[in-house]
Each structure stands twice: as structure tokens, then as C-alpha cells.
Write a protein that holds these residues in place. Structure first.
Motif, PDB file in Angstrom:
ATOM      1  N   ALA A  26     -40.623 -21.598 -31.547  1.00 34.73           N
ATOM      2  CA  ALA A  26     -39.265 -21.171 -31.911  1.00 34.73           C
ATOM      3  C   ALA A  26     -39.158 -19.650 -31.868  1.00 34.73           C
ATOM      4  O   ALA A  26     -38.175 -19.095 -31.357  1.00 34.73           O
ATOM      5  CB  ALA A  26     -38.894 -21.703 -33.290  1.00 34.73           C
ATOM      6  N   ALA A  27     -40.169 -18.967 -32.395  1.00 30.99           N
ATOM      7  CA  ALA A  27     -40.161 -17.499 -32.368  1.00 30.99           C
ATOM      8  C   ALA A  27     -40.173 -16.981 -30.933  1.00 30.99           C
ATOM      9  O   ALA A  27     -39.463 -16.022 -30.605  1.00 30.99           O
ATOM     10  CB  ALA A  27     -41.351 -16.947 -33.154  1.00 30.99           C
ATOM     11  N   LEU A  28     -40.964 -17.599 -30.060  1.00 36.39           N
ATOM     12  CA  LEU A  28     -41.015 -17.187 -28.655  1.00 36.39           C
ATOM     13  C   LEU A  28     -39.650 -17.335 -27.992  1.00 36.39           C
ATOM     14  O   LEU A  28     -39.219 -16.446 -27.242  1.00 36.39           O
ATOM     15  CB  LEU A  28     -42.049 -18.013 -27.881  1.00 36.39           C
ATOM     16  CG  LEU A  28     -43.512 -17.681 -28.138  1.00 36.39           C
ATOM     17  CD1 LEU A  28     -44.418 -18.729 -27.492  1.00 36.39           C
ATOM     18  CD2 LEU A  28     -43.841 -16.300 -27.624  1.00 36.39           C
ATOM     19  N   VAL A  29     -38.971 -18.437 -28.257  1.00 36.21           N
ATOM     20  CA  VAL A  29     -37.647 -18.651 -27.668  1.00 36.21           C
ATOM     21  C   VAL A  29     -36.682 -17.565 -28.144  1.00 36.21           C
ATOM     22  O   VAL A  29     -35.931 -16.984 -27.344  1.00 36.21           O
ATOM     23  CB  VAL A  29     -37.114 -20.063 -27.996  1.00 36.21           C
ATOM     24  CG1 VAL A  29     -35.630 -20.190 -27.679  1.00 36.21           C
ATOM     25  CG2 VAL A  29     -37.909 -21.121 -27.235  1.00 36.21           C
ATOM     26  N   HIS A  30     -36.722 -17.260 -29.434  1.00 37.91           N
ATOM     27  CA  HIS A  30     -35.832 -16.223 -29.963  1.00 37.91           C
ATOM     28  C   HIS A  30     -36.178 -14.846 -29.393  1.00 37.91           C
ATOM     29  O   HIS A  30     -35.276 -14.056 -29.073  1.00 37.91           O
ATOM     30  CB  HIS A  30     -35.852 -16.213 -31.497  1.00 37.91           C
ATOM     31  CG  HIS A  30     -35.157 -17.395 -32.089  1.00 37.91           C
ATOM     32  ND1 HIS A  30     -33.790 -17.482 -32.183  1.00 37.91           N
ATOM     33  CD2 HIS A  30     -35.638 -18.547 -32.589  1.00 37.91           C
ATOM     34  CE1 HIS A  30     -33.458 -18.633 -32.732  1.00 37.91           C
ATOM     35  NE2 HIS A  30     -34.561 -19.304 -32.982  1.00 37.91           N
ATOM     36  N   LEU A  31     -37.461 -14.550 -29.257  1.00 36.90           N
ATOM     37  CA  LEU A  31     -37.875 -13.275 -28.663  1.00 36.90           C
ATOM     38  C   LEU A  31     -37.439 -13.174 -27.204  1.00 36.90           C
ATOM     39  O   LEU A  31     -36.970 -12.124 -26.760  1.00 36.90           O
ATOM     40  CB  LEU A  31     -39.391 -13.094 -28.775  1.00 36.90           C
ATOM     41  CG  LEU A  31     -39.920 -12.786 -30.167  1.00 36.90           C
ATOM     42  CD1 LEU A  31     -41.443 -12.883 -30.194  1.00 36.90           C
ATOM     43  CD2 LEU A  31     -39.463 -11.410 -30.615  1.00 36.90           C
ATOM     44  N   LEU A  32     -37.596 -14.254 -26.464  1.00 40.44           N
ATOM     45  CA  LEU A  32     -37.152 -14.242 -25.068  1.00 40.44           C
ATOM     46  C   LEU A  32     -35.635 -14.063 -24.973  1.00 40.44           C
ATOM     47  O   LEU A  32     -35.147 -13.341 -24.099  1.00 40.44           O
ATOM     48  CB  LEU A  32     -37.578 -15.526 -24.354  1.00 40.44           C
ATOM     49  CG  LEU A  32     -39.061 -15.602 -23.980  1.00 40.44           C
ATOM     50  CD1 LEU A  32     -39.411 -17.016 -23.502  1.00 40.44           C
ATOM     51  CD2 LEU A  32     -39.403 -14.571 -22.914  1.00 40.44           C
ATOM     52  N   ALA A  33     -34.903 -14.696 -25.874  1.00 38.92           N
ATOM     53  CA  ALA A  33     -33.448 -14.530 -25.877  1.00 38.92           C
ATOM     54  C   ALA A  33     -33.081 -13.069 -26.121  1.00 38.92           C
ATOM     55  O   ALA A  33     -32.210 -12.512 -25.441  1.00 38.92           O
ATOM     56  CB  ALA A  33     -32.807 -15.432 -26.933  1.00 38.92           C
ATOM     57  N   GLU A  34     -33.751 -12.418 -27.062  1.00 37.98           N
ATOM     58  CA  GLU A  34     -33.493 -11.004 -27.347  1.00 37.98           C
ATOM     59  C   GLU A  34     -33.869 -10.139 -26.146  1.00 37.98           C
ATOM     60  O   GLU A  34     -33.163  -9.202 -25.792  1.00 37.98           O
ATOM     61  CB  GLU A  34     -34.252 -10.545 -28.588  1.00 37.98           C
ATOM     62  CG  GLU A  34     -33.669 -11.072 -29.880  1.00 37.98           C
ATOM     63  CD  GLU A  34     -32.214 -10.673 -30.073  1.00 37.98           C
ATOM     64  OE1 GLU A  34     -31.871  -9.476 -29.927  1.00 37.98           O
ATOM     65  OE2 GLU A  34     -31.394 -11.562 -30.362  1.00 37.98           O
TER      66      GLU A  34
END
Length: 106
Positions: A26-34
Motif C-alpha cells: 500500500a505504501a509503495l502504491v501511494h509513493l508511486l502515485a506521489e
């Protein structure tokens, strides 16, 4: 060796590890979105200033930097390079689309 719990369930340690993996994903997805929000703005700036979508020199520097970071973190540098190359290719694709929208053919 840990055995499954009674009733066919999974060992608590496996459940804990999977939960941790789910949180990291989940953190990776949010980081990639940012990251892609930032690269979207970069693409808009490049298009506004007539700069090319790709910057091979920066890309090479970023890959070298990421390989060092990966090595220091105990991650396979080749895997990190492949991952970054995938992201860079996607960013360039987005930048090309932005440039095309900003400068449609006559």
C-alpha cells in the motif's frame, strides 16, 4: 519449522508477515502515485518550455544513484535498475503524451 494451526488456518507468524507485506505494498502504491504527480508537473514544464520528454543524462545518473542505494539497502541493484527503467519508460510515455497535447500537429 512452524506448522499450520488447527483447523487448517495459517500460522500466526505467516499472517503477521503477510499483513506487513500488504502494508508495504500500500505504501509503495501511494509513493508511486506521489512520484507520478511530480513527474506529471515535470512533463507539463518540459512541454511549456519546448524541452524533450526524455533526459538520458539525468536518467543515467538516477539509475547509477539507485543502484548504489539498492546495494546499500541489501537489494539487488539489477532489480532496482530494472524497476527504475520501467518507471522511467512510463514517465517518458506520459511526457510524450503531454508534449503531443501541448503541441498538436498542424
Amino acid at each position: 519449522m512452524t506448522r499450520p494451526t488447527a483447523g487448517g488456518g495459517i500460522p500466526p507468524e505467516l499472517a503477521r508477515l503477510r499483513s506487513s507485506i500488504d502494508n508495504i505494498d500500500a505504501a509503495l502504491v501511494h509513493l508511486l502515485a506521489e512520484r507520478f504527480k511530480a513527474t506529471q508537473q515535470v512533463g507539463e514544464l518540459k512541454a511549456a518550455h519546448g524541452l524533450p520528454p526524455a533526459d538520458p543524462g539525468r536518467e543515467e545518473r538516477q539509475i547509477a544513484r539507485l543502484r548504489v542505494l539498492a546495494h546499500d539497502a541489501g537489494l539487488d541493484p539489477l532489480f532496482a535498475e530494472k524497476f527504475l527503467n520501467f518507471i522511467i519508460a512510463e514517465v517518458i510515455r506520459h511526457h510524450e503524451a503531454i508534449a503531443g497535447a501541448a503541441n498538436p500537429p498542424a
